[in-house]
Each structure stands twice: as C-alpha cells, then as structure tokens.
Design a protein around this motif. Sequence first.
Motif, mmCIF file in Angstrom:
data_model
loop_
_atom_site.group_PDB
_atom_site.id
_atom_site.type_symbol
_atom_site.label_atom_id
_atom_site.label_comp_id
_atom_site.label_asym_id
_atom_site.label_seq_id
_atom_site.Cartn_x
_atom_site.Cartn_y
_atom_site.Cartn_z
ATOM 1 N N ASP A 1 1.709 6.357 -7.172
ATOM 2 C CA ASP A 1 0.617 7.187 -7.702
ATOM 3 C C ASP A 1 0.950 8.671 -7.558
ATOM 4 O OD1 ASP A 1 -0.860 4.995 -8.415
ATOM 5 O OD2 ASP A 1 -2.206 5.064 -6.686
ATOM 6 N N LYS A 2 1.530 9.040 -6.434
ATOM 7 C CA LYS A 2 1.892 10.440 -6.184
ATOM 8 C C LYS A 2 2.932 10.924 -7.187
ATOM 9 C CE LYS A 2 4.367 13.251 -2.780
ATOM 10 N NZ LYS A 2 5.061 13.219 -1.459
ATOM 11 N N GLU B 1 -1.863 6.319 -15.327
ATOM 12 C CA GLU B 1 -1.728 5.204 -14.380
ATOM 13 C C GLU B 1 -1.424 3.875 -15.063
ATOM 14 O OE1 GLU B 1 -6.480 4.092 -13.922
ATOM 15 O OE2 GLU B 1 -5.410 5.054 -12.266
ATOM 16 N N ILE C 1 2.220 1.692 -3.520
ATOM 17 C CA ILE C 1 1.206 2.164 -4.468
ATOM 18 C C ILE C 1 0.925 3.644 -4.272
ATOM 19 C CG2 ILE C 1 -1.233 1.979 -5.113
ATOM 20 C CD1 ILE C 1 -1.021 -1.037 -4.569
ATOM 21 N N ARG C 2 0.799 4.078 -3.016
ATOM 22 C CA ARG C 2 0.541 5.495 -2.740
ATOM 23 C C ARG C 2 1.678 6.370 -3.252
ATOM 24 N NH1 ARG C 2 -1.596 3.590 2.285
ATOM 25 N NH2 ARG C 2 0.453 3.925 3.268
ATOM 26 N N GLU C 3 2.900 5.945 -3.015
ATOM 27 C CA GLU C 3 4.052 6.737 -3.442
ATOM 28 C C GLU C 3 4.158 6.764 -4.964
ATOM 29 O OE1 GLU C 3 7.571 9.087 -2.969
ATOM 30 O OE2 GLU C 3 5.855 8.625 -1.675
ATOM 31 N N MET D 1 0.821 -1.200 0.000
ATOM 32 C CA MET D 1 0.000 0.000 0.000
ATOM 33 C C MET D 1 0.864 1.262 0.000
ATOM 34 S SD MET D 1 -2.991 -0.929 -0.431
ATOM 35 C CE MET D 1 -3.645 0.726 -0.315
ATOM 36 N N SER D 2 1.945 1.257 0.774
ATOM 37 C CA SER D 2 2.842 2.415 0.794
ATOM 38 C C SER D 2 3.472 2.629 -0.571
ATOM 39 C CB SER D 2 3.930 2.222 1.846
ATOM 40 O OG SER D 2 3.386 2.208 3.139
#
Length: 262
Positions: A128-129, A138, A124-126, A121-122
């Motif tokens: 995407d950012k 994407e 993916i968030r990074e 999850m970390s």
Amino acid sequence: MANVPHLKIEDLKVSIEDKEILKGVNLEVKGGEIHAIMGPNGTGKSTLSAAIMGHPNYKVTGGDVTLDNEDVLEMEVDERARKGIFLAMQYPSEISGVTNADFLRSAINARREEGDEISLMSFIREMDKQMGALEMDESFSHRYLNEGFSGGEKKRNEILQMMMLKPRLAILDEIDSGLDIDALKVVAQGVNEMRSPELGVLIITHYQRLLDHITPDFVHVMMQGRIVKSGGPELAKRLEAEGYDWIKEELGIVDETVGAEI
C-alpha cells in the motif's frame, strides 16, 4: 561496507544466432551509483541487460560478470534474482491468473530464508505504501500481472516490483519508453527514493528526458557492441543537443550498428 554491491563486467562478449552483438564490454557499477547507457539502436544496450540477467537466447562467448566477486554467469536465472539482480523490462510480460499481490509476495519470499517469509499484514502495508508513492490505484494489487495494462501502467508496475523486492542491482531497460511526462516523473521519483549505498542502478535509455529527473553519476555511450565513451551527466546533455555523429567522427566509426537487438 559489507552491504554495498559491486557489479563488475570484464571484456563481455555475447552472440545471438551466431551473430556477435557485444564485442568486449567493460563496466563497473557500485552501490550508491547510477549509471546510464545510451547509444543508437542496435548497438547492444538491451543485449547487455539480457546477458546479465541470463536470457537463454543470448550466448556468452567470452568475458566475466561478477557481483560481489561471485560469478554471475555460472548462476541460473532464479539464482541471479535471489542474489538481488533485478531487471525492469522494456516489454513486461502479461501473466493471466496471477495477481500482482500474489506474484510480489511469492517473489519476496523466494529471496528470503525458509521460515522467514513476510507476514501478510507486513506485505499489505508495504505494498500500500509503495503503490501510494507511485500513484497507483489499489485495484492494481488484485489485477492479473500486467494483463490489460497500458504501457505506462506496466512501467509503473515494474518500478513497484523494484521497490517491493529491494534489489542490490537494478537494471532499467528503456523504462521511459511510452511514458507521458507525468508518468515519467512518478517513475523517476520511485527510482530516486530507492537511491542508497545498498543499490546500484544501470539505466538503459535513448533520451535525456529521463535523466532530467534521475541524475546519473556516470553516462556511457555504446557503439558497435562496446562502451566507447564515458562521462558525467553533461555527456547526456551533449548527446541530446548534438546526437552521436561527433562521437563517431572522433572515434572514426563508420557503421555504428551491430545488428538488431531482440
């Protein structure tokens, strides 16, 4: 500050196929600094980046390269990467069967201690950012690494890798090659956002146009396998306006090339 990187190159000499390309390069890059190397074709600019990264075709015949007083030349290529040296290549390779996301997560975890892998999850968030910052669709995360990418897409992907890996020393080898003005601005923005005391940047470029968007602290001119002149951003502007003849005349250089860069 313990986290501020310090690259030191002393009297570096490099040959390829028994032809000497670098003939004694001296350079220091510290955290928070952006250095630009300019010069005519065939003078050793890309050879310098390949030698720092440990390309097997380039034989170091003399001199030293250290990062934080550690001998870089004694390190294997993967160890150099784990120490935080990053090379954004002029011609990035295509790797079929490996997605951008899988490659990046593996690369991040390779630099971490065992048992300290980044969570999905970390990651993916990074990702995407950073993809958002580079205006990347994407779908890029699921595409095979550089396969079918345009030249501009490959260059954005190189900067994405840099932003995700957070290196201590980033070498950008003609990252502006083949970029239109809009893509150039986005790539430059990515570099500027990473500017910090914990990152030193070495930019290899032919053109002032990149330096219009990334203001270097130091500009160096390479000729005949050596850095022959250094200055500030104004040096790049003069080179853009007047070319290299005035430097050759000033230094008495007759033939500026040392052989084709590979």
